[in-house]
Design an enzyme around this catalytic site. Structure first.
Site: not given
Lengths: 273, 273
Positions: A13, A45-46, A78, A155, A188
């Site tokens: 991930d 990454y999104g 992603t 987060e 996720t």
């Protein structure tokens, strides 16, 4: 039984989010060894382009191959959206992503044929959920919505919070107005917001967490290929964690969401792969 | 006048935030040519480790050197905090960051010797503002607060918004309780939240935007070194923009915050430097 059965499954991930997928694999395939990689030096990454996500995914797969994995799970929506189709042609071991399993279970769940998808900007822009779903049933209407604040809110640890509730309310308003009966949590991180999302969408909407279905698909795939592991191992050797940055921070997060103590995480230079 | 005067100034950031610094340089040093680099493939830096941010900064500096820059501005608080001290020893051209100028102006502004700093997690953890400030005046108390949701809120475009107001209120509560009279906006994205922050802290707190002071320090530095440019050039050739990913998206953002049309942005492979 192949002598590869005892080899680990590679799971990767962009960061910590994929641990929600690893957790499902641990639950459903308790004999399997896992090598997890989180790309914490380049997360998220999104918001990045297809080219970049594909390049990063290839580097990670090269690293996982050095760990002699028998199969790979892309535990990132992603990367599943942008890289799976290309890398599966290049690989000599089985590889699956989280998108196809998520799409499949959503198709089975919907009654009114209106499915909502919430995900990162990249996953929504790729149109991948929509494409998998309408391939299974062209009658289904798919309504996507990018939710860029959800990952930072998770987060920050604001999982059940008035701010998160307000943000989620705005993001989901249009989907709810269009009367969806199924909602795919297409990133996720999002399952960690499940109770807030449930409050907003109410009891009548089915929440789909692709992680469950991904673990099931992995189980089936390993069985088909004769790669199922049957030798059990102690947890400390069973699960290996690697990251590209901030091993300590990753370890604390992993420790908080996995059902055992995570005591070591190794940092590697992913750019060298 | 040195024949290097006509060379551009290199300005870099993890992404688009440093454009608020570039904008101040454009305003205050209108004759200077600029090569801007935004590391959009690896943004954000604020959650990453010192090692990683230093490695990324070195790659970017190597790239900027290929563009024959005469001086470099690190237009990113995190990179200024983690990389400036190391890279300035390695370089044969002048380099400045945004932290020292910001700290200096805050020391001049405070009356009650209580300064607040809001920034990314990395910048706060580095303790760099505190260290610069107490070196100038050991009596000053510095209260730092990481605000990880501000960058995503800015990038979502929610600049004047009830959610942003609520988040900012929570982040700033403790600083306000400690009676700060000066607040450093220690991340290049934060000046875009200025009016929301002003509403929360009221009129009595001085808001310090390190970008202004950085442009002033650059002007002075170039003059001292005999590097000031006096030949004017048309804007299209004057300002060059490079990124490591998503050139189009960067260009749209740049176009919205700079006072002229940004028509080209080139994508490069920063990992190769």
């Amino acid at each position: 039984m192949s002598d590869r059965c005892n080899a680990p499954v590679g799971v990767f991930d962009s960061g910590v989010g994929g641990l929600t997928v690893a957790r499902e694999i641990m639950r459903n395939l308790p004999e399997e060894n896992i090598v997890y990689f989180g790309d914490t030096a380049r997360v998220p990454y999104g918001t990045k382009s297809k080219d970049t996500v594909l390049r990063y995914s290839r580097q990670i797969i090269r690293f996982l191959k050095t760990q002699d994995v028998k199969a790979i799970v892309i535990a990132c929506n992603t990367a599943s959206a942008y890289a799976l189709e290309d890398v599966e042609k290049e690989l000599d071991i089985p590889i699956i992503g989280v998108v196809k399993p998520g799409a499949k279970v959503a198709c089975e769940a919907t009654h009114n044929k209106k499915i909502g998808v919430i995900a990162t900007e990249a996953t929504i822009n790729s149109g991948i959920y929509s494409s998998y779903i309408t391939r299974q049933d062209p009658q289904i209407q798919v309504i996507g919505k990018a939710c860029p604040l959800f990952v930072p809110l998770v987060e920050e640890g604001w999982l059940k919070d008035s701010v998160t509730f307000e943000v989620a309310g705005r993001y989901l308003r249009k989907l709810m107005e269009q009367d969806i009966d199924t909602l795919i949590l297409g990133c996720t991180h999002y399952p960690l917001l499940r109770s807030t999302l449930r409050e907003i969408v109410g009891e009548k909407v089915t929440l789909v967490n692709p992680a469950y279905e991904t673990a099931r698909e992995l189980k089936q795939l390993l069985a088909e290929k004769g790669l199922t592991n049957i030798q059990s191992q102690e947890e400390a050797r069973k699960y290996q964690f690697y990251v590209s940055d901030q091993a300590d921070k990753f370890m604390r997060f992993a420790d908080s969401i996995l059902p055992f103590d995570v005591n070591t995480t190794k940092k590697i230079s992913i750019e060298e792969y």
